[in-house]
Design a protein around this motif. Structure first.
Motif, short mmCIF file in Angstrom:
data_model
loop_
_atom_site.label_atom_id
_atom_site.label_comp_id
_atom_site.label_asym_id
_atom_site.label_seq_id
_atom_site.Cartn_x
_atom_site.Cartn_y
_atom_site.Cartn_z
N TYR A 13 0.84 -1.21 0.00
CA TYR A 13 0.00 0.00 0.00
C TYR A 13 0.87 1.26 0.00
O TYR A 13 0.61 2.22 -0.74
CB TYR A 13 -0.92 -0.02 1.22
CG TYR A 13 -1.76 1.23 1.36
CD1 TYR A 13 -2.90 1.43 0.59
CD2 TYR A 13 -1.39 2.23 2.27
CE1 TYR A 13 -3.65 2.59 0.70
CE2 TYR A 13 -2.13 3.38 2.39
CZ TYR A 13 -3.27 3.56 1.61
OH TYR A 13 -4.00 4.71 1.73
N ALA A 14 1.94 1.22 0.83
CA ALA A 14 2.83 2.38 0.92
C ALA A 14 3.52 2.63 -0.42
O ALA A 14 3.69 3.78 -0.85
CB ALA A 14 3.87 2.15 2.02
N ARG A 15 3.96 1.54 -1.08
CA ARG A 15 4.60 1.71 -2.38
C ARG A 15 3.63 2.31 -3.40
O ARG A 15 3.97 3.21 -4.17
CB ARG A 15 5.12 0.35 -2.89
CG ARG A 15 6.36 -0.15 -2.19
CD ARG A 15 7.03 -1.25 -3.01
NE ARG A 15 6.12 -2.37 -3.20
CZ ARG A 15 5.99 -3.40 -2.36
NH1 ARG A 15 6.72 -3.43 -1.25
NH2 ARG A 15 5.16 -4.40 -2.62
N ASN A 16 2.40 1.79 -3.41
CA ASN A 16 1.40 2.30 -4.36
C ASN A 16 1.06 3.76 -4.08
O ASN A 16 0.88 4.56 -5.00
CB ASN A 16 0.13 1.45 -4.29
CG ASN A 16 0.34 0.07 -4.86
OD1 ASN A 16 1.27 -0.15 -5.64
ND2 ASN A 16 -0.52 -0.88 -4.49
N LEU A 17 0.98 4.11 -2.80
CA LEU A 17 0.68 5.50 -2.44
C LEU A 17 1.80 6.43 -2.90
O LEU A 17 1.56 7.52 -3.41
CB LEU A 17 0.47 5.60 -0.92
CG LEU A 17 0.10 6.99 -0.40
CD1 LEU A 17 -1.23 7.46 -1.01
CD2 LEU A 17 0.00 6.97 1.13
N LYS A 18 3.04 5.97 -2.70
CA LYS A 18 4.19 6.77 -3.13
C LYS A 18 4.19 6.95 -4.64
O LYS A 18 4.43 8.04 -5.17
CB LYS A 18 5.48 6.10 -2.67
CG LYS A 18 6.74 6.90 -2.99
CD LYS A 18 7.97 6.20 -2.44
CE LYS A 18 9.23 6.99 -2.75
NZ LYS A 18 10.45 6.30 -2.22
N ALA A 19 3.92 5.83 -5.37
CA ALA A 19 3.88 5.90 -6.83
C ALA A 19 2.75 6.81 -7.31
O ALA A 19 2.91 7.58 -8.26
CB ALA A 19 3.70 4.50 -7.42
N LEU A 20 1.59 6.72 -6.62
CA LEU A 20 0.45 7.57 -7.00
C LEU A 20 0.76 9.04 -6.77
O LEU A 20 0.44 9.90 -7.59
CB LEU A 20 -0.79 7.15 -6.19
CG LEU A 20 -2.07 7.96 -6.45
CD1 LEU A 20 -2.49 7.83 -7.90
CD2 LEU A 20 -3.19 7.50 -5.52
N THR A 21 1.42 9.32 -5.63
CA THR A 21 1.79 10.71 -5.33
C THR A 21 2.75 11.26 -6.38
O THR A 21 2.61 12.38 -6.86
CB THR A 21 2.44 10.79 -3.94
OG1 THR A 21 1.52 10.29 -2.96
CG2 THR A 21 2.82 12.22 -3.60
N LYS A 22 3.72 10.42 -6.75
CA LYS A 22 4.69 10.83 -7.77
C LYS A 22 4.01 11.06 -9.11
O LYS A 22 4.28 12.04 -9.81
CB LYS A 22 5.78 9.75 -7.90
CG LYS A 22 6.88 10.12 -8.86
CD LYS A 22 7.95 9.03 -8.88
CE LYS A 22 9.08 9.39 -9.84
NZ LYS A 22 10.12 8.32 -9.90
N ALA A 23 3.11 10.15 -9.48
CA ALA A 23 2.41 10.28 -10.76
C ALA A 23 1.52 11.51 -10.77
O ALA A 23 1.40 12.21 -11.77
CB ALA A 23 1.57 9.02 -11.02
N THR A 24 0.87 11.78 -9.60
CA THR A 24 0.00 12.96 -9.51
C THR A 24 0.80 14.24 -9.70
O THR A 24 0.40 15.15 -10.41
CB THR A 24 -0.72 12.97 -8.16
OG1 THR A 24 -1.50 11.78 -8.03
CG2 THR A 24 -1.62 14.18 -8.04
N LYS A 25 1.97 14.29 -9.04
CA LYS A 25 2.83 15.47 -9.19
C LYS A 25 3.27 15.64 -10.64
O LYS A 25 3.30 16.74 -11.17
CB LYS A 25 4.04 15.35 -8.27
CG LYS A 25 3.72 15.52 -6.80
CD LYS A 25 4.99 15.41 -5.96
CE LYS A 25 4.68 15.62 -4.49
NZ LYS A 25 5.92 15.50 -3.64
#
Length: 350
Positions: A13-25
């Motif tokens: 979950y943490a990895r996906n959240l980090k990837a999502l945050t990066k993609a959003t930025k």
């Protein structure tokens, strides 16, 4: 809590959240860059093209709806009482705006020197997503409606500004060239000269499907004068069509160069003109061109300029612009010289 103590599900979950945050930025950053580019492009279109004269915005209403335009007026005009100036109408090609065409052709520089007005109508993207004039939509009536709307813009300028209705010429590139031909055949008495640069032969298309074939050099109209007149929709043949200048590059991969000869032949048949001997001309290191004049009774009805090595671009145009080739002969000078000659030859004798 150490990383080692996290469950596999929590770590995923943490990895996906980090990837999502990066993609959003990244998406937001890309969106901001796109927004900046759009704002920059819009601002550049609002900015007047190079030149010391006035860049006057306007709009005209006709059967095809409203169309925007800009009128270029040379600087420091000091007109004599009752004096009126020639009007050059410039129709852009697909993917261009009126401002783009002004920058590419640099016709305004010639207007400054020779004292004439330049009208740049602009296609509405709601009427054609690519910004093309709908010259080929003849079966649906869309082409005629658009031609009438362009005439409304011309009439509006003639009414509001010191433009001489007896000295109006029209020129266009690609779709603009084909629309210029449609205007000249629908309203032949309104123009003293027409220039087609890289356009399709008049009468060669009546629908989007036939337009594609015409661009490849197919669907050439029949040659008998009566049939040509019918295909072109001219008010009459032999007497009414204005003199025509045809410019086309032999390396054009968008509109077949065979359209140039077809255009000249169709116009010559309709006016009863015969071709003379071709002559070669080259200025400095610019592309050479082969010139053929078609005459009747000592008057030039058609001048055909076939330009070696030129693609689908305005010959001699600004190097920084799309659909513009700085290495070609100066088409703007050729167009104005052709129009000015017709103005002189048709001027009333005092």
């Amino acid at each position: 809590m150490s990383r080692r103590s996290l469950s596999p599900l929590t770590r995923a979950y943490a990895r996906n959240l980090k990837a999502l945050t990066k993609a959003t930025k990244a998406t937001l950053g890309s969106g901001n860059r796109i927004a900046r580019r759009v704002r920059s492009a819009a601002a550049s279109q609002l900015k007047p093209p190079p030149g010391r004269g006035d860049w006057i915005a306007g709009a005209a209403l006709g059967p095809a709806g409203a169309r925007r335009y800009h009128l270029y007026r040379p600087p420091a005009l000091e007109l004599q009482p009752g004096e009126k100036l020639p009007l050059m109408v410039m129709l852009h090609g697909c993917g261009q705006t009126g401002r783009d065409f002004a920058v590419s052709t640099r016709m305004n520089r010639i207007a400054d020197r020779e004292r004439f007005l330049v009208l740049y109508p602009e296609q509405d993207r709601l009427a054609n997503a690519q910004g093309c004039w709908n010259w080929y939509e003849r079966r649906s009536g869309k082409a005629d409606a658009e031609a009438a709307t362009l005439m409304a813009a011309i009439d509006q300028v003639l009414l509001l500004y010191p433009a001489d209705r007896e000295r109006v010429a029209i020129a266009g590139l690609s779709a603009g060239a084909s629309m210029a031909a449609l205007l000249a055949t629908r309203y032949p008495a309104r123009f003293k000269a027409i220039a087609m640069h890289s356009g399709v032969a008049p009468g060669a298309a009546k629908s989007p499907a036939t337009a594609l074939g015409a661009m490849r050099g197919q669907h050439v109209p029949p040659m008998p004068a009566t049939a040509v007149g019918k295909a072109m929709g001219a008010a009459a043949v032999f007497t009414t069509l204005p003199p025509l200048l045809v410019l086309h590059g032999d390396a054009d991969s968008v509109v077949s160069a065979s359209n140039a000869v077809s255009t000249a032949t169709v116009w010559a048949v309709a006016t009863g003109a015969k071709p003379g001997a071709a002559r070669l001309q080259q200025r400095g290191k610019r592309h050479p061109m082969r010139i053929t004049d078609y005459t009747r009774g000592g008057r030039t009805a058609v001048t055909l300029c076939e330009i070696a090595g030129l693609g689908h671009a305005w010959s001699g145009g600004a190097a920084s612009m799309h659909f513009s080739d700085a290495a070609g002969p100066d088409a703007s000078k050729l167009v104005w010289a052709f129009a000015a000659r017709q103005f002189r030859e048709t001027a009333p004798r005092s």
